[in-house]
Design a protein around this motif. Sequence first.
Motif, short mmCIF file in Angstrom:
data_model
loop_
_atom_site.label_atom_id
_atom_site.label_comp_id
_atom_site.label_asym_id
_atom_site.label_seq_id
_atom_site.Cartn_x
_atom_site.Cartn_y
_atom_site.Cartn_z
N ARG A 29 0.86 -1.19 0.00
CA ARG A 29 0.00 0.00 0.00
C ARG A 29 0.89 1.23 0.00
O ARG A 29 1.83 1.33 0.78
CB ARG A 29 -0.90 0.01 1.23
N ILE A 30 0.60 2.17 -0.88
CA ILE A 30 1.42 3.35 -1.04
C ILE A 30 0.84 4.49 -0.20
O ILE A 30 -0.35 4.79 -0.28
CB ILE A 30 1.50 3.76 -2.52
N PHE A 31 1.70 5.12 0.61
CA PHE A 31 1.30 6.26 1.44
C PHE A 31 2.01 7.50 0.92
O PHE A 31 3.24 7.55 0.85
CB PHE A 31 1.69 6.02 2.91
N SER A 32 1.23 8.49 0.54
CA SER A 32 1.76 9.72 -0.02
C SER A 32 0.94 10.91 0.48
O SER A 32 -0.27 10.79 0.71
CB SER A 32 1.74 9.67 -1.56
N THR A 33 1.61 12.05 0.64
CA THR A 33 0.89 13.25 1.08
C THR A 33 -0.07 13.75 0.00
O THR A 33 -0.97 14.53 0.30
CB THR A 33 1.90 14.36 1.42
N GLN A 34 0.11 13.32 -1.22
CA GLN A 34 -0.81 13.70 -2.28
C GLN A 34 -2.18 13.03 -2.12
O GLN A 34 -3.15 13.47 -2.74
CB GLN A 34 -0.21 13.35 -3.64
N GLN A 35 -2.23 11.98 -1.29
CA GLN A 35 -3.49 11.27 -1.06
C GLN A 35 -4.08 11.56 0.33
O GLN A 35 -5.06 10.95 0.72
CB GLN A 35 -3.27 9.77 -1.21
N VAL A 36 -3.47 12.47 1.06
CA VAL A 36 -3.94 12.80 2.41
C VAL A 36 -5.13 13.74 2.32
O VAL A 36 -5.06 14.80 1.68
CB VAL A 36 -2.80 13.44 3.24
N LEU A 37 -6.24 13.34 2.96
CA LEU A 37 -7.45 14.15 2.94
C LEU A 37 -7.82 14.69 4.31
O LEU A 37 -8.51 15.70 4.41
CB LEU A 37 -8.63 13.32 2.40
N ASN A 38 -7.36 14.01 5.38
CA ASN A 38 -7.69 14.45 6.73
C ASN A 38 -6.56 14.05 7.68
O ASN A 38 -5.55 13.50 7.27
CB ASN A 38 -9.03 13.84 7.19
N ASN A 39 -6.78 14.32 8.95
CA ASN A 39 -5.74 14.06 9.95
C ASN A 39 -5.46 12.57 10.12
O ASN A 39 -4.33 12.15 10.38
CB ASN A 39 -6.16 14.67 11.29
N SER A 40 -6.49 11.74 9.99
CA SER A 40 -6.30 10.30 10.13
C SER A 40 -5.43 9.75 9.01
O SER A 40 -4.65 8.81 9.23
CB SER A 40 -7.65 9.58 10.15
N ASP A 41 -5.52 10.31 7.81
CA ASP A 41 -4.65 9.89 6.71
C ASP A 41 -3.19 10.25 7.00
O ASP A 41 -2.27 9.47 6.69
CB ASP A 41 -5.09 10.55 5.40
N THR A 42 -2.98 11.40 7.61
CA THR A 42 -1.62 11.78 7.98
C THR A 42 -1.06 10.85 9.05
O THR A 42 0.11 10.47 9.01
CB THR A 42 -1.60 13.23 8.50
#
Length: 253
Positions: A29-42
């Motif tokens: 699974r790829i984690f990127s700041t371009q896919q961050v929508l809210n605090n839980s994603d961060t």
Amino acid sequence: MAIPLLNYALETQNSRVKGHGGGDDDQARIFSTQQVLNNSDTTALIEAAYRQIFFHAFKCSRDAFLESQLRNNQITVRDFIRGLLLSDTFRSSFYRFNNNYQVVTQMVQRVLGRDVHGQAETIAWSIVICNKGLVGLVDALLDSQEYIDNFGYDTVPYQRRRVLPGRELGETPFNIKSPRYESYWRGILGFPKAVFSSSASAKKLPSRAAASRGGNPNDYRTWVSAVGATRCVAGGSTNTSFDYMAKVPYRKV
């Protein structure tokens, strides 16, 4: 004058094979700041970074200052990875417990997301450690074109191409393939060893476990077995037929 990075042949092919088809449970699974929508994603992105670098981060291993900078967009994911690699936790729990070859192997796995291209690349990067130290190795890996092309500034590194078409079993995860401590330090730190149940290597209880401490019914088995059978009297009756109450003294009025 520092020795430049030596040339080495490319041997590991999986990291250079482009993926075809959709993702599944075996794909990273790829984690990127371009896919961050809210605090839980961060939060999920930060946890993924800790897993990639530390394999597991305890509460005492976390860096609240770096996390705060990343949450406020003051640093990039690449800067966050650099901070973890140069942290006191990484130095004290990983770097000082491995030789240069082991450090290179795991740093390439964690930062570039692939295995080393044989002993030639291991030697090449170990020369960088000898000349520039840990800081120089971290900067060289993060500044490499391979890292920029695959992860850029916003993506957490991950193990690339773990599963290939036509292979029943994919590559072993890096945290299982490469333990944190090498064999020398595992022996010094007293890491537990596997105990097999065969008769030749069965683990025996220590002598203190056989010591009698009282209160255990098994301690009285020998005493009970030594007591004879119930004594018989003439006429075939046992001593249980006696009038014991008549033998008990009592006060007469």
